[in-house]
Design a protein around this motif. Structure first.
Motif, PDB file in Angstrom:
ATOM      1  N   GLY A 266      41.495  31.758  43.304  1.00  0.00           N
ATOM      2  CA  GLY A 266      40.296  30.922  43.364  1.00  0.00           C
ATOM      3  C   GLY A 266      39.323  31.276  42.267  1.00  0.00           C
ATOM      4  N   ALA A 267      39.846  31.689  41.096  1.00  0.00           N
ATOM      5  CA  ALA A 267      38.990  32.121  39.991  1.00  0.00           C
ATOM      6  C   ALA A 267      38.068  31.008  39.506  1.00  0.00           C
ATOM      7  CB  ALA A 267      39.858  32.620  38.829  1.00  0.00           C
ATOM      8  N   GLU A 268      38.563  29.781  39.503  1.00  0.00           N
ATOM      9  CA  GLU A 268      37.739  28.661  39.037  1.00  0.00           C
ATOM     10  C   GLU A 268      36.575  28.414  39.989  1.00  0.00           C
ATOM     11  OE1 GLU A 268      36.614  25.320  36.622  1.00  0.00           O
ATOM     12  OE2 GLU A 268      37.640  27.230  36.325  1.00  0.00           O
ATOM     13  N   ARG A 269      36.824  28.473  41.281  1.00  0.00           N
ATOM     14  CA  ARG A 269      35.753  28.328  42.263  1.00  0.00           C
ATOM     15  C   ARG A 269      34.718  29.441  42.105  1.00  0.00           C
ATOM     16  NH1 ARG A 269      36.322  29.879  48.605  1.00  0.00           N
ATOM     17  NH2 ARG A 269      34.193  29.360  49.271  1.00  0.00           N
ATOM     18  N   TYR A 270      35.188  30.666  41.924  1.00  0.00           N
ATOM     19  CA  TYR A 270      34.294  31.809  41.743  1.00  0.00           C
ATOM     20  C   TYR A 270      33.413  31.608  40.515  1.00  0.00           C
ATOM     21  CZ  TYR A 270      32.966  36.551  40.333  1.00  0.00           C
ATOM     22  OH  TYR A 270      32.267  37.651  39.902  1.00  0.00           O
ATOM     23  N   ARG A 271      34.016  31.173  39.397  1.00  0.00           N
ATOM     24  CA  ARG A 271      33.257  30.956  38.164  1.00  0.00           C
ATOM     25  C   ARG A 271      32.134  29.949  38.368  1.00  0.00           C
ATOM     26  NH1 ARG A 271      32.751  27.142  34.607  1.00  0.00           N
ATOM     27  NH2 ARG A 271      34.316  25.836  35.640  1.00  0.00           N
ATOM     28  N   PRO A 284      32.578  21.446  34.172  1.00  0.00           N
ATOM     29  CA  PRO A 284      33.128  20.728  35.330  1.00  0.00           C
ATOM     30  C   PRO A 284      34.271  21.504  35.973  1.00  0.00           C
ATOM     31  CG  PRO A 284      32.855  19.252  33.444  1.00  0.00           C
ATOM     32  CD  PRO A 284      32.604  20.636  32.946  1.00  0.00           C
ATOM     33  N   ASP A 285      34.503  21.209  37.222  1.00  0.00           N
ATOM     34  CA  ASP A 285      35.591  21.852  37.969  1.00  0.00           C
ATOM     35  C   ASP A 285      36.923  21.547  37.277  1.00  0.00           C
ATOM     36  OD1 ASP A 285      37.366  22.870  39.766  1.00  0.00           O
ATOM     37  OD2 ASP A 285      36.728  21.645  41.453  1.00  0.00           O
ATOM     38  N   ALA A 286      37.614  22.604  36.875  1.00  0.00           N
ATOM     39  CA  ALA A 286      38.876  22.436  36.143  1.00  0.00           C
ATOM     40  C   ALA A 286      40.095  22.655  37.028  1.00  0.00           C
ATOM     41  CB  ALA A 286      38.910  23.401  34.959  1.00  0.00           C
ATOM     42  N   SER A 287      39.897  22.685  38.344  1.00  0.00           N
ATOM     43  CA  SER A 287      41.011  22.995  39.246  1.00  0.00           C
ATOM     44  C   SER A 287      42.187  22.049  39.064  1.00  0.00           C
ATOM     45  CB  SER A 287      40.530  22.952  40.707  1.00  0.00           C
ATOM     46  OG  SER A 287      39.531  23.910  40.928  1.00  0.00           O
ATOM     47  N   GLU A 288      41.920  20.746  38.935  1.00  0.00           N
ATOM     48  CA  GLU A 288      43.010  19.783  38.804  1.00  0.00           C
ATOM     49  C   GLU A 288      43.751  19.962  37.485  1.00  0.00           C
ATOM     50  OE1 GLU A 288      41.713  15.817  39.442  1.00  0.00           O
ATOM     51  OE2 GLU A 288      41.085  16.166  41.527  1.00  0.00           O
ATOM     52  N   GLU A 289      43.029  20.290  36.405  1.00  0.00           N
ATOM     53  CA  GLU A 289      43.681  20.520  35.116  1.00  0.00           C
ATOM     54  C   GLU A 289      44.588  21.755  35.187  1.00  0.00           C
ATOM     55  OE1 GLU A 289      40.820  17.593  34.461  1.00  0.00           O
ATOM     56  OE2 GLU A 289      40.512  19.551  35.384  1.00  0.00           O
ATOM     57  N   LEU A 290      44.112  22.792  35.866  1.00  0.00           N
ATOM     58  CA  LEU A 290      44.916  24.012  35.975  1.00  0.00           C
ATOM     59  C   LEU A 290      46.163  23.776  36.822  1.00  0.00           C
ATOM     60  CD1 LEU A 290      41.994  26.566  36.457  1.00  0.00           C
ATOM     61  CD2 LEU A 290      43.307  26.128  34.367  1.00  0.00           C
TER      62      LEU A 290
END
Length: 308
Positions: A266-271, A284-290
């Protein structure tokens, strides 16, 4: 009779003139805020035109939230209005901050549908002192970053790293702090983040590890976002070409391990939570790209030549 003088007012007439109840005026008079200018032969209180103005001043100060003792101190010259107002502003600021915190907690409760126990925990987290909040972050840093063999410059950055809630936070910052505090106190999250850091943090003298650029260089995410916007499938030939441009001859298995560890942690959420608590503009939230990039790496074996 004195009480028939045209230049004075009885307390009833003063009440009629000012629109305030006799009971209120009597109380203010007893406390010294609006003393009578004289007494009638019968002992009744008498007031004059200046008393009317004084009543209006007392009413104004009371409506602004000053206590009657503070009003009397101003009217008797024991304190200036500026001094009292300045102290009251500080008190109001503290009250406003407290109300913001309460509003943020209640808003979070309403959004999450929290239980009474969860609500109590959130309230405690958000009302921690600055020192108590720092202790939570310090314990998190020690478990996640402690003992990492890193370059001195990176070590100094880790040591001075802080996540502080501002003295006058916005409701969004308060809500985000609740979420972040819950996250960094989670032992599972700490373990996953430590694993991810070990895969992405080179020891002194070592080259950057495969996959580290995914997290430390936002152009990787931007490149994937542009490809996704064009509707490119992660299993397609254009994805193969993009992977070659991004990672060259790097160990794709290492890149994938790094990527999957970060997603699982959950590194992106933490950032994003850290940035929001600090009031910084967050990418912007990059979760979908990752996630898309992980699917592309899984679909394309290492060493594939995009030219065929």
């Amino acid at each position: 009779m004195d009480d028939e003088r045209p230049d004075v007012l009885t307390i009833g007439q003063l009440a009629h003139r000012t629109g305030l109840p006799v009971r209120t005026l009597r109380f203010w008079s007893d406390e010294g805020a609006v003393p009578p200018v004289a007494r009638s032969a019968s002992g009744y209180r008498l007031y004059d035109a200046e008393s009317v103005a004084r009543v209006e001043l007392v009413r104004t100060l009371r409506e602004l939230g000053l206590g009657l003792n503070e009003v009397c101190r101003v009217l008797t010259g024991r304190a200036t209005l500026a001094e009292v107002a300045n102290a009251h502003v500080a008190a109001l600021d503290a009250q406003i901050r407290s109300l913001k915190v309460s509003r943020a907690v209640l808003s979070t409760v309403a959004t999450r549908g929290s239980t009474a126990e969860e609500t109590a925990l959130m309230n405690r987290l958000v009302r921690l002192s600055a020192a108590e909040r720092k202790q939570i972050i310090d314990e998190f840093k020690e478990e996640v970053f402690g003992g990492l063999d890193v370059e001195p410059r990176l070590h100094d950055r880790i040591r001075t790293f802080s996540i502080e809630l501002p003295d006058d936070p916005t409701p969004e910052q308060v809500d985000t702090w609740i979420e972040l505090a819950e996250l960094v106190r989670d032992p599972g999250f700490r373990t996953r983040l430590r694993t991810w850091l070990e895969l992405n943090t080179p020891v002194p003298g070592q080259d950057r590890l495969p996959g580290a650029s995914i997290w430390w260089a936002r152009q990787v995410v931007q490149t994937v976002a542009e490809v996704r916007k064009r509707g490119v499938a992660p299993e397609g030939p254009e994805a193969v070409e993009m992977l070659s441009e991004l990672f060259g001859d790097a160990d794709r298995a290492g890149v994938l391990r790094s990527l999957e560890a970060g997603i699982e942690a959950g590194a992106e959420r933490y950032r994003r939570l850290v940035a929001r608590v600090r009031g910084q503009d967050s990418a912007p939230d990059a979760s979908e790209e990752l996630e898309w990039l992980a699917r592309a790496l899984l679909a394309q074996p290492a060493g594939v030549d995009p030219a065929g």
